[in-house]
Design a protein around this motif. Structure first.
Motif, PDB file in Angstrom:
ATOM      1  N   ASN A  24     101.588  -7.024  68.840  1.00 44.16           N
ATOM      2  CA  ASN A  24     103.268  -7.983  69.562  1.00 44.16           C
ATOM      3  C   ASN A  24     102.848  -9.204  69.697  1.00 44.16           C
ATOM      4  N   GLU A  25     100.680  -9.942  69.662  1.00 48.27           N
ATOM      5  CA  GLU A  25     100.456 -10.765  70.689  1.00 48.27           C
ATOM      6  C   GLU A  25     100.632 -12.335  68.931  1.00 48.27           C
ATOM      7  N   PHE A  26     100.447 -11.831  67.695  1.00 47.54           N
ATOM      8  CA  PHE A  26     100.397 -12.267  66.435  1.00 47.54           C
ATOM      9  C   PHE A  26     101.323 -12.552  65.649  1.00 47.54           C
ATOM     10  N   LEU A  27     101.674 -11.119  65.303  1.00 49.92           N
ATOM     11  CA  LEU A  27     102.462 -11.609  63.990  1.00 49.92           C
ATOM     12  C   LEU A  27     103.493 -11.079  64.470  1.00 49.92           C
ATOM     13  N   ARG A  28     104.185 -10.303  65.541  1.00 50.94           N
ATOM     14  CA  ARG A  28     105.404 -10.201  65.524  1.00 50.94           C
ATOM     15  C   ARG A  28     106.369  -9.673  64.899  1.00 50.94           C
ATOM     16  N   ASN A  29     106.104  -8.802  64.152  1.00 49.74           N
ATOM     17  CA  ASN A  29     106.622  -8.629  63.274  1.00 49.74           C
ATOM     18  C   ASN A  29     108.294  -7.240  63.337  1.00 49.74           C
ATOM     19  N   ARG A 246     108.532 -14.292  76.904  1.00 52.39           N
ATOM     20  CA  ARG A 246     108.615 -12.880  75.691  1.00 52.39           C
ATOM     21  C   ARG A 246     108.622 -11.719  75.880  1.00 52.39           C
ATOM     22  N   CYS A 247     109.921 -11.600  74.995  1.00 52.54           N
ATOM     23  CA  CYS A 247     109.892  -9.907  75.007  1.00 52.54           C
ATOM     24  C   CYS A 247     108.469  -9.158  74.560  1.00 52.54           C
ATOM     25  N   HIS A 248     108.135  -8.512  74.806  1.00 47.89           N
ATOM     26  CA  HIS A 248     107.386  -6.991  74.719  1.00 47.89           C
ATOM     27  C   HIS A 248     107.421  -6.196  74.595  1.00 47.89           C
ATOM     28  N   HIS A 249     108.936  -6.092  74.984  1.00 47.15           N
ATOM     29  CA  HIS A 249     109.355  -4.315  75.330  1.00 47.15           C
ATOM     30  C   HIS A 249     109.380  -3.906  73.578  1.00 47.15           C
ATOM     31  N   LEU A 250     109.841  -4.364  73.092  1.00 42.98           N
ATOM     32  CA  LEU A 250     110.266  -4.406  71.703  1.00 42.98           C
ATOM     33  C   LEU A 250     109.369  -3.872  70.919  1.00 42.98           C
ATOM     34  N   TRP A 251     107.929  -4.026  70.993  1.00 47.93           N
ATOM     35  CA  TRP A 251     106.787  -4.304  70.575  1.00 47.93           C
ATOM     36  C   TRP A 251     106.211  -2.984  70.764  1.00 47.93           C
ATOM     37  N   GLN A 252     106.310  -2.038  72.033  1.00 50.87           N
ATOM     38  CA  GLN A 252     104.752  -2.012  72.333  1.00 50.87           C
ATOM     39  C   GLN A 252     105.933  -0.645  73.331  1.00 50.87           C
ATOM     40  N   ILE A 298     115.621 -10.805  66.283  1.00 49.93           N
ATOM     41  CA  ILE A 298     116.116 -12.011  67.634  1.00 49.93           C
ATOM     42  C   ILE A 298     115.239 -12.599  68.565  1.00 49.93           C
ATOM     43  N   ASN A 299     114.760 -11.873  68.725  1.00 42.71           N
ATOM     44  CA  ASN A 299     114.141 -11.572  70.160  1.00 42.71           C
ATOM     45  C   ASN A 299     112.713 -12.053  69.732  1.00 42.71           C
ATOM     46  N   LYS A 300     112.034 -12.673  68.722  1.00 46.23           N
ATOM     47  CA  LYS A 300     110.223 -13.391  67.870  1.00 46.23           C
ATOM     48  C   LYS A 300     109.799 -14.079  69.303  1.00 46.23           C
ATOM     49  N   GLY A 301     110.784 -15.298  69.910  1.00 44.08           N
ATOM     50  CA  GLY A 301     110.516 -16.289  70.153  1.00 44.08           C
ATOM     51  C   GLY A 301     111.044 -16.251  71.303  1.00 44.08           C
ATOM     52  N   ALA A 302     112.146 -16.781  71.883  1.00 45.20           N
ATOM     53  CA  ALA A 302     112.804 -17.207  73.103  1.00 45.20           C
ATOM     54  C   ALA A 302     113.574 -15.935  72.796  1.00 45.20           C
ATOM     55  N   VAL A 303     113.305 -15.338  74.444  1.00 44.92           N
ATOM     56  CA  VAL A 303     113.773 -14.015  74.957  1.00 44.92           C
ATOM     57  C   VAL A 303     115.783 -13.794  74.767  1.00 44.92           C
ATOM     58  N   ASP A 304     116.397 -13.325  74.184  1.00 42.93           N
ATOM     59  CA  ASP A 304     118.072 -13.552  74.618  1.00 42.93           C
ATOM     60  C   ASP A 304     117.953 -12.160  75.041  1.00 42.93           C
ATOM     61  N   CYS A 305     118.696 -12.322  76.563  1.00 46.50           N
ATOM     62  CA  CYS A 305     118.480 -10.159  76.923  1.00 46.50           C
ATOM     63  C   CYS A 305     119.523  -9.444  76.171  1.00 46.50           C
ATOM     64  N   SER A 306     120.539 -10.769  75.821  1.00 48.81           N
ATOM     65  CA  SER A 306     122.234  -9.920  75.354  1.00 48.81           C
ATOM     66  C   SER A 306     122.710  -9.408  74.765  1.00 48.81           C
ATOM     67  N   ARG A 307     121.294  -9.379  73.927  1.00 44.83           N
ATOM     68  CA  ARG A 307     121.591  -8.839  72.552  1.00 44.83           C
ATOM     69  C   ARG A 307     121.094  -7.313  72.738  1.00 44.83           C
ATOM     70  N   CYS A 308     120.271  -7.138  73.131  1.00 41.57           N
ATOM     71  CA  CYS A 308     119.969  -5.316  73.671  1.00 41.57           C
ATOM     72  C   CYS A 308     120.714  -4.877  74.547  1.00 41.57           C
ATOM     73  N   HIS A 309     121.830  -5.647  75.143  1.00 39.76           N
ATOM     74  CA  HIS A 309     123.115  -5.171  76.320  1.00 39.76           C
ATOM     75  C   HIS A 309     124.757  -4.864  75.801  1.00 39.76           C
ATOM     76  N   LEU A 310     124.214  -3.713  75.030  1.00 45.50           N
ATOM     77  CA  LEU A 310     125.623  -4.034  73.718  1.00 45.50           C
ATOM     78  C   LEU A 310     126.992  -3.837  74.320  1.00 45.50           C
TER      79      LEU A 310
END
Length: 337
Positions: A24-29, A246-252, A298-310
């Motif tokens: 989450n902190e370094f790879l953002r894989n 930054r989004c942390h939810h999608l990783w952990q 799409i959320n590795k960098g700046a957060v785009d919350c709209s992409r998770c609200h379909l």
């Protein structure tokens, strides 16, 4: 002395947490090695207050309402065996759930750290004793003001004096039982109407032996002028960007509603946005599915919350996200899982 099985589980979950945190902190894989270790579990989406910016207040009638059952909580925790941090609250008042303290004990038996956030208006001595016995780690009391006048501007229907009386009752019971393991935290969300009482609230928190937490209000575009504090020191970039940096939810982390519906973030709730229902299907195939990986990409960098609200037809989306222009780069359609 803890059993060998329990010690192995604790070690396994600790290693999983560190592995996921590193990614989450370094790879953002996009494909996460490991499992989510943070879980938001909703005890229910019913509340006794009518806070104006809360989705519960204006939620569509088509969305289900109800409370988490104890046996369902057991099954959900079994679906997420790597959980070490549990937030047992989300879109309602958790102490309306009659099984809440049984669920806390269930999680603590699994060595899960449990936090509950409450408006704390519906409490008494009996519940105070049950809370202490449950082993709850953190109680967050939502108190946005230091007087009835400011408090009720947001916590509509609540009585400031009742909350303070309930905290004092809990503190007395803790002292009688010689057990102050539960951290009691005053959460003060700063807005235009209460910012002048910030220091008074801090002093009251100290008097009550509470940790004091100041939180920036996050408002939808149309409400910014109404609620944003005048003092810029009490705001942050979320009110400009429309989301955290930054989004942390999608990783952990994952969020599960009372009925077992799973979402990647605690700010989602529409049935059409759910990833899976863990009372019906396992979660593991979803964690690194094409859909989840696309959200992370799409959320590795700046957060785009709209992409998770379909579900773009909910009042929540139209109010909070609808005016934001989606960024380019998300081309994969939603896949049925």
């Amino acid at each position: 002395m803890q059993s060998p099985g329990r010690a192995l589980r604790r070690a396994r979950n600790w290693l999983n947490k560190r592995l996921v945190q590193f990614q989450n902190e370094f790879l953002r894989n996009e494909r996460v090695l490991g499992h989510p270790f943070q879980l938001t579990l909703e005890p229910g989406n019913v509340c006794n207050l009518r806070c104006p910016l809360c989705p519960t207040t204006t939620r569509e009638a088509r969305l289900p309402k109800g409370f988490l059952r104890f046996e369902d909580a057991r099954r959900i925790l079994e679906r997420f065996p790597y959980t070490v941090q549990l937030v047992l609250s989300n879109w309602g008042e958790p102490f309306l759930n009659k099984d809440i303290f049984r669920i806390v004990r269930l999680a603590r038996e699994r060595d899960i750290r449990v936090q509950i956030e409450s408006n704390f208006t519906l409490f008494d001595e009996e519940k105070s004793r049950a809370l202490v016995a449950s082993g709850l780690d953190v109680l967050v009391v939502a108190l946005d003001g230091a007087s009835q006048e400011t408090y009720e501007r947001y916590r509509v229907g609540g009585r400031f004096a009742d909350v303070l009386a309930n905290v004092r009752t809990l503190r007395r019971v803790q002292d009688e039982l010689g057990d102050r393991r539960t951290e009691v935290r005053w959460k003060f969300v700063v807005n235009r109407f209460n910012e002048h009482e910030l220091e008074r609230a801090r002093a009251l928190a100290t008097e009550l032996g509470m940790t004091f937490q100041v939180v920036t209000i996050w408002t939808p575009p149309d409400e910014r002028k109404t609620w944003l504090p005048v003092d810029v020191a009490h705001t942050d970039g979320r009110n400009v960007r429309g989301g955290p940096p930054r989004c942390h939810h999608l990783w952990q982390a994952v969020s599960v509603n009372f009925n077992g519906d799973v979402f990647p973030c605690c700010s989602e709730f529409a049935p059409s946005d759910r990833l899976v229902n863990v009372l019906e299907q396992p979660f593991e195939p979803v964690w690194n599915s094409p859909d989840y990986r696309a959200r992370r990409r799409i959320n590795k960098g700046a957060v785009d919350c709209s992409r998770c609200h379909l579900d773009r037809d909910t009042n929540w989306y139209r109010t909070w996200i609808g005016e934001a222009e989606p960024r380019d780069g998300f081309t994969e359609p939603r896949r049925e899982l």
